[in-house]
Design a protein around this motif. Sequence first.
Motif, PDB file in Angstrom:
ATOM      1  N   ALA A 109     -15.902 -65.288   7.301  1.00 22.69           N
ATOM      2  CA  ALA A 109     -15.339 -66.614   7.555  1.00 22.69           C
ATOM      3  C   ALA A 109     -16.099 -67.687   6.770  1.00 22.69           C
ATOM      4  O   ALA A 109     -15.486 -68.546   6.107  1.00 22.69           O
ATOM      5  N   LEU A 110     -17.427 -67.640   6.829  1.00 27.96           N
ATOM      6  CA  LEU A 110     -18.233 -68.648   6.145  1.00 27.96           C
ATOM      7  C   LEU A 110     -18.186 -68.462   4.635  1.00 27.96           C
ATOM      8  O   LEU A 110     -18.140 -69.452   3.874  1.00 27.96           O
ATOM      9  N   TYR A 111     -18.171 -67.212   4.171  1.00 30.73           N
ATOM     10  CA  TYR A 111     -18.133 -66.954   2.733  1.00 30.73           C
ATOM     11  C   TYR A 111     -16.850 -67.493   2.103  1.00 30.73           C
ATOM     12  O   TYR A 111     -16.896 -68.218   1.102  1.00 30.73           O
ATOM     13  N   TRP A 112     -15.704 -67.133   2.682  1.00 34.68           N
ATOM     14  CA  TRP A 112     -14.438 -67.556   2.081  1.00 34.68           C
ATOM     15  C   TRP A 112     -14.220 -69.062   2.215  1.00 34.68           C
ATOM     16  O   TRP A 112     -13.643 -69.693   1.314  1.00 34.68           O
ATOM     17  N   LEU A 113     -14.683 -69.659   3.322  1.00 35.25           N
ATOM     18  CA  LEU A 113     -14.592 -71.112   3.455  1.00 35.25           C
ATOM     19  C   LEU A 113     -15.395 -71.794   2.355  1.00 35.25           C
ATOM     20  O   LEU A 113     -14.893 -72.705   1.675  1.00 35.25           O
ATOM     21  N   SER A 114     -16.631 -71.348   2.154  1.00 36.04           N
ATOM     22  CA  SER A 114     -17.488 -71.945   1.122  1.00 36.04           C
ATOM     23  C   SER A 114     -16.909 -71.733  -0.267  1.00 36.04           C
ATOM     24  O   SER A 114     -16.874 -72.663  -1.085  1.00 36.04           O
ATOM     25  N   TYR A 115     -16.458 -70.518  -0.539  1.00 30.66           N
ATOM     26  CA  TYR A 115     -15.949 -70.207  -1.872  1.00 30.66           C
ATOM     27  C   TYR A 115     -14.687 -70.994  -2.192  1.00 30.66           C
ATOM     28  O   TYR A 115     -14.563 -71.572  -3.282  1.00 30.66           O
ATOM     29  N   GLU A 116     -13.744 -71.045  -1.261  1.00 32.59           N
ATOM     30  CA  GLU A 116     -12.492 -71.756  -1.519  1.00 32.59           C
ATOM     31  C   GLU A 116     -12.728 -73.256  -1.675  1.00 32.59           C
ATOM     32  O   GLU A 116     -12.064 -73.914  -2.490  1.00 32.59           O
ATOM     33  N   MET A 117     -13.675 -73.809  -0.911  1.00 30.14           N
ATOM     34  CA  MET A 117     -13.997 -75.229  -1.035  1.00 30.14           C
ATOM     35  C   MET A 117     -14.630 -75.533  -2.391  1.00 30.14           C
ATOM     36  O   MET A 117     -14.294 -76.514  -3.057  1.00 30.14           O
ATOM     37  N   MET A 118     -15.573 -74.686  -2.818  1.00 30.69           N
ATOM     38  CA  MET A 118     -16.206 -74.879  -4.130  1.00 30.69           C
ATOM     39  C   MET A 118     -15.195 -74.665  -5.253  1.00 30.69           C
ATOM     40  O   MET A 118     -15.200 -75.382  -6.255  1.00 30.69           O
TER      41      MET A 118
END
Length: 352
Positions: free
Chosen positions: A225-234
Motif C-alpha cells: 500500500a505504501l510503496y504503490w502510493l509513494s511510487y504513483e505520487m512521485m
Amino acid sequence: MKRSSETSDDSLTPSQQMISSCSGAILTSVFVTPLDVVKIRLQAQSKPQAFTKGHCYLYCNGLMDHTCVCLNGNTVNLSVNAKSWQKNWYKRPGNFNGMFDALYRIGRNEGITSLWSGLPPTLVMAVPATVVYFTSYDQIKTALSHSYNIPVHTWWIPVVSGSSARVFAATVISPLELIRTKMQSEQLTYRQVREAVRTTIQQDGSLSLWRGLAPTLLRDVPFSALYWLSYEMMKAKVMKDGQSTKLSFVESFVSGACAGTLAGIVTLPFDVIKTHRQIELGEVVFAKEKKEVSSTWKLIQNLYRQQGIKALFTGLAPRVMKVAPACAIMISTYEHCKLFFRQRNLELQENR
C-alpha cells in the motif's frame, strides 16, 4: 473528472503485462541474488551454529522470502557429490572480511556462478508470484479508475490496488511455498508430495495449506500500500513537472528506489515479526514430531519482553540495501517493457 491517460494501461493486454512483470522479476533476481548469497555466507562464518543440521534460516532476494533448512551438518566435497555440494552452498567455508571481499573471493575461488547459488528457488516461486502481483495491480488499478472516472494516481487507488493485489498473490502462492518447503526438507517425490498434502488436509483441514499466510500479509500488505502510493505520487509529480507523457528508465528507477526505501523503513517492525514467524513455521514443517506454533501476538510480546522496542527495528540497513535496488530494478524494467508494448500496439494500429 478526466482520467490521466498517460498513466493508463488500457492499451496493454494482460499477457503483455505478465511478460513485462516476468522480465522484471527475472532481472531483479539475477541482480540481487548475489548480495543475499554473500550475506548468508558471512552469517555462516560468523555464526556457524545457526546452520546446524535441521535448523532453518531465511533466504530473501528482495522479491520473495524462502524458508530453507540446513540438511547436512558437514560440508561436502565437490568431486564426490556435486549435487549435495550445490545443495549446501551456504555451508562452504571462507574467511571473508566484508561484502566486497566475499564477492571477489567467491567468484575467484568457486567460480562466478557460485554467486547465483540461491537463484533456482527464487525463479521457481518468486517469478510466478511477481507476475500475479504486478498484473493484478494494474488490472485492479485500471478497473477502479474506470469505475470512478478519476486518474489512476488518485491517492486511494494505488493503496487499494496494491493491498488487494498483494493479498491475492500471497493467497495463491502460499500453498505452493508450503509444499516447496516440505519437498526441500524431506526430498520427496511428486507422488509423495501429493500424499503428504492429502494427509495434511485430512489431519488439519484445508486451511492448513495456508499456514503462515497471516504473518506474510502482516508485512506485505502495508508495504504494498505504501510503496504503490509513494511510487504513483512521485510518478505523477515527475510527469507533471516535465510535461511528459511517460517516465524515462532513470526516472522510474529512482522513483522505485525511493518508494521502496520509504516503505521498507516504515514497515520494518512488520518485517522483523514476519521473519521470526516464518522461521518458526519453517521449523514446524521440517520437524518430524508435532510442535506447537505460538501466535503472532505472543511472538511480539516475547520480542518486546526480551529485547525491548529496539527488537522491532533491527536490520534496517540490510533491509534498505536489499529492498531499494530490488524495487528500482523491478519497477523500471516493468515500466520499460510496458512502454515497449504500448509503442508496438500503437504501430500495429496505425498500420491497419
